[in-house]
Scaffold this motif. Structure first.
Motif, PDB file in Angstrom:
ATOM      1  N   HIS A 309       0.836  -1.197   0.000  1.00 42.78           N
ATOM      2  CA  HIS A 309       0.000   0.000   0.000  1.00 42.78           C
ATOM      3  C   HIS A 309       0.872   1.249   0.000  1.00 42.78           C
ATOM      4  CE1 HIS A 309       0.079   1.308   4.345  1.00 42.78           C
ATOM      5  NE2 HIS A 309       0.260   0.041   4.611  1.00 42.78           N
ATOM      6  N   ASP A 330       5.809   2.310   7.395  1.00 49.18           N
ATOM      7  CA  ASP A 330       4.440   1.915   7.047  1.00 49.18           C
ATOM      8  C   ASP A 330       3.845   2.987   6.142  1.00 49.18           C
ATOM      9  OD1 ASP A 330       1.905   0.926   6.941  1.00 49.18           O
ATOM     10  OD2 ASP A 330       1.412   1.277   9.038  1.00 49.18           O
ATOM     11  N   ASN A 331       4.009   2.983   4.830  1.00 46.04           N
ATOM     12  CA  ASN A 331       4.465   1.779   4.165  1.00 46.04           C
ATOM     13  C   ASN A 331       5.434   2.161   3.038  1.00 46.04           C
ATOM     14  OD1 ASN A 331       4.165  -1.062   4.238  1.00 46.04           O
ATOM     15  ND2 ASN A 331       2.830  -0.991   2.465  1.00 46.04           N
ATOM     16  N   GLU A 364      -5.336   1.415   2.244  1.00 41.02           N
ATOM     17  CA  GLU A 364      -5.130   0.238   3.106  1.00 41.02           C
ATOM     18  C   GLU A 364      -5.419   0.573   4.551  1.00 41.02           C
ATOM     19  OE1 GLU A 364      -2.697  -2.502   5.747  1.00 41.02           O
ATOM     20  OE2 GLU A 364      -2.695  -0.338   5.573  1.00 41.02           O
ATOM     21  N   GLU A 365      -4.935   1.730   4.972  1.00 42.90           N
ATOM     22  CA  GLU A 365      -5.092   2.108   6.380  1.00 42.90           C
ATOM     23  C   GLU A 365      -6.561   2.279   6.751  1.00 42.90           C
ATOM     24  OE1 GLU A 365      -2.671   1.836   8.242  1.00 42.90           O
ATOM     25  OE2 GLU A 365      -0.811   2.435   7.260  1.00 42.90           O
ATOM     26  N   GLU A 390       4.815  -5.212   3.540  1.00 46.66           N
ATOM     27  CA  GLU A 390       4.224  -4.329   4.559  1.00 46.66           C
ATOM     28  C   GLU A 390       5.319  -3.976   5.545  1.00 46.66           C
ATOM     29  OE1 GLU A 390       2.171  -2.104   6.978  1.00 46.66           O
ATOM     30  OE2 GLU A 390       1.061  -2.933   5.281  1.00 46.66           O
ATOM     31  N   SER A 391       5.483  -2.683   5.801  1.00 47.85           N
ATOM     32  CA  SER A 391       6.456  -2.221   6.803  1.00 47.85           C
ATOM     33  C   SER A 391       7.783  -2.988   6.705  1.00 47.85           C
ATOM     34  CB  SER A 391       5.858  -2.352   8.207  1.00 47.85           C
ATOM     35  OG  SER A 391       4.675  -1.599   8.304  1.00 47.85           O
TER      36      SER A 391
HETATM   37 ZN   LIG Z   1       0.750  -0.709   6.577  1.00 43.01          ZN
END
Ligand SMILES: [Zn+2]
Length: 525
Positions: A309, A330-331, A364-365, A390-391
């Motif tokens: 994302h 993130d991210n 996404e968040e 992710e992250s």
């Molecule tokens: Zn994320």
């Protein structure tokens, strides 16, 4: 093409594939060597740009969010890929005012309760009898039903987060969170039971994150896909456990004894004997966000999706000082992993059997909305696997790697083979209680029946620290402190790209597509 010819063709293709690493003067055709040669500037540029203040936290529908979309589109085009935007509509709801009165006591908005009204803009008012509904779970797989057919229509459900397995080892998946323990699943269940509202009881250990994370992600505007609004109650929110405990004490109700009852299979919803009154004012609007989709075609008509994302939480204008949620790890770092995986794989010569789809997800968040939208419109049969970033770790190299979610499918064997090929230990993600598999863009694919993983260099760095664990638990995760640091080694990012490229190679060469092993801990739609 007839069978014999197809076989011969496959043999030639395989030979070419095996020779590929030695073809090309600059090592250009060898994806792993390309990973090694990624320069500091290449590793740094995407995460640095996306997390810069100018992008203002990349919230969907904002200028910064649109710039992030355009950047990824330009990046993919620059690689010579066919890139397109996939626009989708979101409905936004912002609470200007919330009064939550339970048993005659007012809870402070923001400090003690947060929530989201999705019944339309303007003034709203709702009241219902308070019912403690245990974990709010109905999971036939574990013979668990907290509702027992009780009439919950019009009620305000108070629900514990997580699942019973986090308290009683030996049921559900023990410490590892199942999807049934996620609040999103509880909201779906409450809606199915006809409840007017659901209030999740927040504690840091059971939610996996502190109240500040809940407040940050729930006190601004809430975004929804129109199709999801039909599945939810008009109000969903969170209440702090200590506030609820004090409120119940005033009614001579002991929260701990309710908790103890909720750990039993024979639990039934408990009418708490008071009314919850919710009222307030809400603004509603429609906005547009865009996923970015870049493709490398394959001869089989099937593909592997790589995703990350690009959005984050935006900015908080009411905050003193720095109000920008830069979302560097993130991210931004994971978007960099996606961008660089696309760069390395798209440079590989020759015809591919499996196509490659590089998906930069929006929103996404806000609840995995971009990936949900993409997965809802995709043919699950045409996607053999989804590899999400992710992250992504931005520190030193790790002796390990993980592929969270691989354990539910034969992707685990592929991931293990990748680890041993790269000389890494295959170490499962150490915080299964956080349920992170259900909390990023791999999950909508998994729910659509597509084996999916969150792929990453390992948590532990060479020096022994677990920087990723520190980030998620009490670190910069979802705070304004998640900012780009020029001191990052970025070797974990390089390593994640190496792992992804190696996995792409394994999937391309595999005779069978990945499949589920047994029943996964979430419903496949
Ligand atoms: Zn994320």
């Amino acid at each position: 093409m007839k069978r014999g010819k197809a076989k011969r063709f496959k043999a030639v293709a395989l030979a070419l594939l095996l020779l590929a690493p030695w073809v090309g003067g600059d090592g250009g055709a060898d994806p792993q060597r390309r990973c090694e040669r990624l320069t500091r500037g290449e590793l740094q540029s995407v995460v640095e740009f996306l997390s810069s203040d100018e992008l203002e936290g990349r919230a969907p529908g904002t200028r910064g969010g649109a710039l992030a979309e355009k950047f990824m589109h330009a990046w993919f085009q620059g690689l010579g890929l066919h890139s397109r935007f996939q626009p989708f509509t979101l409905r936004g709801f912002r609470l200007d005012e919330l009064r939550l009165n339970a048993a005659g006591r007012e809870l402070a908005f923001g400090e003690e309760a947060v929530g989201s009204w999705t019944g339309g803009g303007g003034e709203f008012r709702l009241e219902g009898g308070a019912v403690f509904a245990g974990f709010g779970i109905r999971a036939p797989r574990w013979d668990w039903d907290d509702f027992k057919g009780a009439d919950l229509r019009g009620k305000v459900l108070l629900v514990r987060v997580n699942d019973p397995g986090s308290f009683l080892p030996g049921i559900f998946m023990g410490r590892a969170l199942t999807y049934y323990g996620r609040w999103t699943c509880k909201v779906e269940e409450a809606a199915r039971a006809g409840a007017a509202a659901v209030l999740l009881i927040h504690t840091t250990p059971s939610a996996g994150y502190g109240w500040e994370v809940v407040r940050n992600s729930w006190s601004g505007e809430e975004l929804y896909l129109p199709s999801d609004l039909e599945k939810g109650p008009a109000f969903r929110g969170w209440v702090r456990e200590d506030a609820l405990r004090a409120l119940l004490r005033g009614r001579r109700i002991d929260l701990d004894s309710l908790y103890r009852r909720s750990l039993r299979r024979d639990f039934r919803p408990v009418d708490l004997g008071f009314t919850v009154r919710l009222s307030g004012r809400c603004r509603s609007r429609e906005l547009q966000a865009r996923n970015v989709v870049a493709e490398v075609p394959g001869s089989s008509g099937r593909s592997v999706v790589f995703s990350a994302h690009i959005d984050h939480l935006g900015r908080d204008e009411h905050r003193e000082g720095d109000g920008i949620f830069n979302g560097a790890i993130d991210n931004g770092s994971a978007a960099a992993a996606l961008a660089l995986t696309a760069k390395v794989l798209s440079a590989a010569a020759g015809e591919r059997r499996l196509g490659l789809t590089f998906l930069a997800c929006q929103a996404e968040e806000a609840g995995l909305l971009g990936s949900k939208h993409f997965a809802a419109g995709a043919d699950p049969d045409a996607i053999v696997a989804t590899v999400n970033f992710e992250s992504t770790p931005v520190w030193e190299r790790s002796p390990d790697m993980f592929a969270e979610g691989a354990q539910y499918s034969t992707l685990e064997e592929e991931a293990r083979a990748v680890a041993s090929g790269l000389g890494l230990n295959y170490v499962p993600f150490s915080m299964p209680e956080l349920g992170l598999f259900f909390r990023s863009d791999q999950f909508p694919f998994a729910r659509a029946g597509i084996p999916a993983v969150w792929l990453s260099a390992g948590e532990r760095t060479a020096s022994g620290r677990n920087r990723l664990g520190e980030f998620f638990q009490g670190g910069a995760y979802h705070t304004v402190g998640d900012e780009f640091d020029p001191g990052w080694e970025l070797e974990g990012l390089r390593q994640t790209v190496e792992i992804a490229v190696a996995l792409a190679g394994r999937l391309e060469a595999a005779r069978e597509r990945p499949r589920w092993k047994g029943q996964p801990p979430f419903p496949i739609r």
